[in-house]
Design a protein around this motif. Structure first.
Motif, PDB file in Angstrom:
ATOM      1  N   GLU A 123      13.483  -3.950  -7.565  1.00 56.54           N
ATOM      2  CA  GLU A 123      12.484  -4.404  -7.958  1.00 56.54           C
ATOM      3  C   GLU A 123      11.765  -4.953  -8.425  1.00 56.54           C
ATOM      4  O   GLU A 123      10.613  -3.983  -7.722  1.00 56.54           O
ATOM      5  N   ARG A 124      10.833  -4.593  -9.978  1.00 49.95           N
ATOM      6  CA  ARG A 124       9.672  -4.404  -9.836  1.00 49.95           C
ATOM      7  C   ARG A 124       8.526  -5.838  -9.719  1.00 49.95           C
ATOM      8  O   ARG A 124       9.231  -6.957 -10.351  1.00 49.95           O
ATOM      9  N   ILE A 125       8.199  -6.364  -9.183  1.00 51.25           N
ATOM     10  CA  ILE A 125       7.146  -7.329  -8.719  1.00 51.25           C
ATOM     11  C   ILE A 125       5.432  -7.056  -9.420  1.00 51.25           C
ATOM     12  O   ILE A 125       5.453  -6.490  -8.989  1.00 51.25           O
ATOM     13  N   ALA A 126       5.828  -8.221 -10.698  1.00 47.98           N
ATOM     14  CA  ALA A 126       3.522  -8.443 -10.846  1.00 47.98           C
ATOM     15  C   ALA A 126       3.119  -9.468  -9.540  1.00 47.98           C
ATOM     16  O   ALA A 126       3.695 -10.647  -9.847  1.00 47.98           O
ATOM     17  N   THR A 127       1.981  -8.894  -9.621  1.00 44.32           N
ATOM     18  CA  THR A 127       0.985  -9.957  -9.191  1.00 44.32           C
ATOM     19  C   THR A 127      -0.379  -9.386  -8.533  1.00 44.32           C
ATOM     20  O   THR A 127      -0.511  -8.556  -9.415  1.00 44.32           O
ATOM     21  N   SER A 128      -1.281 -10.472  -8.957  1.00 44.00           N
ATOM     22  CA  SER A 128      -2.626 -10.618  -8.226  1.00 44.00           C
ATOM     23  C   SER A 128      -3.187 -10.425  -6.947  1.00 44.00           C
ATOM     24  O   SER A 128      -4.099 -10.053  -7.268  1.00 44.00           O
ATOM     25  N   TYR A 129      -1.539 -10.224  -6.244  1.00 48.06           N
ATOM     26  CA  TYR A 129      -2.124  -9.714  -4.230  1.00 48.06           C
ATOM     27  C   TYR A 129      -1.215  -8.875  -3.771  1.00 48.06           C
ATOM     28  O   TYR A 129      -1.094  -9.286  -3.304  1.00 48.06           O
ATOM     29  N   PRO A 130      -1.646  -7.406  -4.319  1.00 46.17           N
ATOM     30  CA  PRO A 130      -1.293  -6.258  -3.939  1.00 46.17           C
ATOM     31  C   PRO A 130      -1.113  -6.103  -2.153  1.00 46.17           C
ATOM     32  O   PRO A 130      -0.313  -6.030  -1.750  1.00 46.17           O
ATOM     33  N   GLY A 131      -1.969  -6.978  -1.688  1.00 45.65           N
ATOM     34  CA  GLY A 131      -1.906  -6.983  -0.575  1.00 45.65           C
ATOM     35  C   GLY A 131      -1.062  -7.514   0.920  1.00 45.65           C
ATOM     36  O   GLY A 131      -0.234  -7.359   1.388  1.00 45.65           O
ATOM     37  N   LEU A 132      -1.550  -9.051  -0.055  1.00 49.13           N
ATOM     38  CA  LEU A 132      -0.372 -10.309   0.630  1.00 49.13           C
ATOM     39  C   LEU A 132       0.846  -9.444   0.292  1.00 49.13           C
ATOM     40  O   LEU A 132       1.861  -9.688   1.034  1.00 49.13           O
ATOM     41  N   LEU A 133       1.165  -8.968  -0.851  1.00 50.78           N
ATOM     42  CA  LEU A 133       2.471  -8.776  -1.339  1.00 50.78           C
ATOM     43  C   LEU A 133       3.517  -7.452  -0.458  1.00 50.78           C
ATOM     44  O   LEU A 133       4.461  -7.343   0.133  1.00 50.78           O
ATOM     45  N   GLY A 134       1.681  -6.414  -0.527  1.00 49.77           N
ATOM     46  CA  GLY A 134       2.455  -5.434   0.407  1.00 49.77           C
ATOM     47  C   GLY A 134       2.739  -5.542   1.789  1.00 49.77           C
ATOM     48  O   GLY A 134       4.010  -5.493   2.548  1.00 49.77           O
ATOM     49  N   GLU A 135       1.654  -6.863   2.335  1.00 52.73           N
ATOM     50  CA  GLU A 135       2.197  -6.963   3.173  1.00 52.73           C
ATOM     51  C   GLU A 135       3.936  -7.649   3.721  1.00 52.73           C
ATOM     52  O   GLU A 135       4.200  -7.191   5.068  1.00 52.73           O
ATOM     53  N   TRP A 136       4.456  -8.643   2.826  1.00 54.52           N
ATOM     54  CA  TRP A 136       5.564  -8.924   3.119  1.00 54.52           C
ATOM     55  C   TRP A 136       6.619  -8.518   3.039  1.00 54.52           C
ATOM     56  O   TRP A 136       7.081  -8.343   3.851  1.00 54.52           O
TER      57      TRP A 136
END
Ligand code: ATP
Ligand code: ZN
Length: 297
Positions: A123-136
């Motif tokens: 899926e595509r996930i929109a965020t302003s936190y690519p670092g934290l999302l990427g880690e998760w």
């Protein structure tokens, strides 16, 4: 570069963290010459100045040594840690400050049958936190595309530019308004005092140590109440059992009344009328609940 001898704290110029951060610093005995429209606020009593900036710039300013400390959301600090190069100076969360609480969460459209992290595969996930999302995503072995947006993340699913979002949530109202629901919490956040890993060993270091001690005192007593009451020795046990949590109470003798005691207890939070009435029923008299203003251990 010329060594500064005054401590410099970066904080948000205007936003959710501004008022509570200033109030906290005031409680620590710091006051600033009012020039809030400007970038720089000169400290009046102590050698501590403020730099008013966008919250996103705060970790970088500390890492570069432009500021010694910063008051910033854990979300911003952790994102900085994850997205800046290895050669950036490492930062430390010196103290949690107890305001600006929110969480960084993944939210999905209400109608989606969310079954756990694997639901997000592809899926595509929109965020302003690519670092934290990427880690998760890495931790949960999910392959999803991260779509970087700097604002209005919550409308991306409705616009069809993303299937889910990863954004800050406080009450959840914004999610509901956008037909989204919280599916995963990635980070529990609050404002923190951030600083470099190694503190300066000079006048600034001394001031910083003093500030941390004051801060600990303020944070520790912020919610505290001092409960004072009088009781007979025979009711003491029953009353002690009813006291709200906190350290052991102090007992003082009452002059001329050997069977009476004054009890003084530091309570960790609010003391309600109901609690007072219960304690009174157990035999207490002359009860006072006082706010605690300062504490120095
Ligand atoms: P600027 O970049 O101009 O300084 P901003 O729009 O990034 O401002 P705010 O919306 O004021 O910043 O939020 C600042 C911090 O407040 C966030 O980083 C977060 O730690 C905290 N916060 C608490 N609740 C929320 C919430 N519901 N939404 C966004 N941030 C929140
Ligand atoms: Zn910001």
């Amino acid at each position: 570069m010329k060594q500064r001898d005054r401590l410099r704290i970066a904080m948000q110029k205007s936003g959710r963290l501004t008022e509570p951060a200033l109030e906290l610093l005031n409680r620590c005995g710091l006051s600033f010459r009012q020039s809030r429209d400007k970038l720089f606020c000169f400290g009046e009593g102590e050698p501590v100045d403020l730099l008013l900036v966008r919250d996103d710039d705060i970790p970088g300013l500390i890492a570069q040594g432009v500021c010694d400390l910063g008051i910033v959301g854990r979300n911003v600090l952790d994102e900085f840690r994850l997205t800046t190069g290895r050669d950036a100076a490492p930062l430390n969360e010196l103290r949690p400050l107890g305001f600006g609480r929110c969480r960084l969460s993944i939210a999905v459209p209400q109608e989606l049958d969310y079954q756990g992290p694997q639901t997000l595969e592809g899926e595509r996930i929109a965020t302003s936190y690519p670092g934290l999302l990427g880690e998760w995503l890495r931790t949960h072995a999910v392959n999803a595309s991260v779509i970087m947006l700097s604002g209005s993340v919550e409308i991306a699913p409705k616009l069809g530019t993303a299937d889910a979002i990863c954004d800050l949530v406080q009450s959840g109202g914004t999610l509901v308004a956008n037909q989204l629901r919280e599916a995963e919490v990635l980070l529990e956040s609050e404002a923190v005092l951030a600083g470099p890993l190694t503190l300066p060993i000079d006048e600034r270091g001394d001031m910083l140590e003093l500030l941390l001690k004051r801060l600990d005192g303020v944070i520790q007593v912020r919610e505290s109440r001092l409960l004072l009451l009088q009781t007979s020795r025979s009711s003491l046990e029953a009353i002690t059992r009813l006291l709200p949590g906190g350290p052991q109470p102090t007992l003082l003798a009452v002059a001329g009344q050997p069977d009476q005691l004054m009890l003084q207890a530091l309570c960790a939070g609010e003391v309600s009328w109901r609690q007072l009435e219960e304690i009174k029923k157990a035999g207490a008299r002359e009860m006072y609940v006082l706010p605690v203003e300062k504490m120095l251990a």
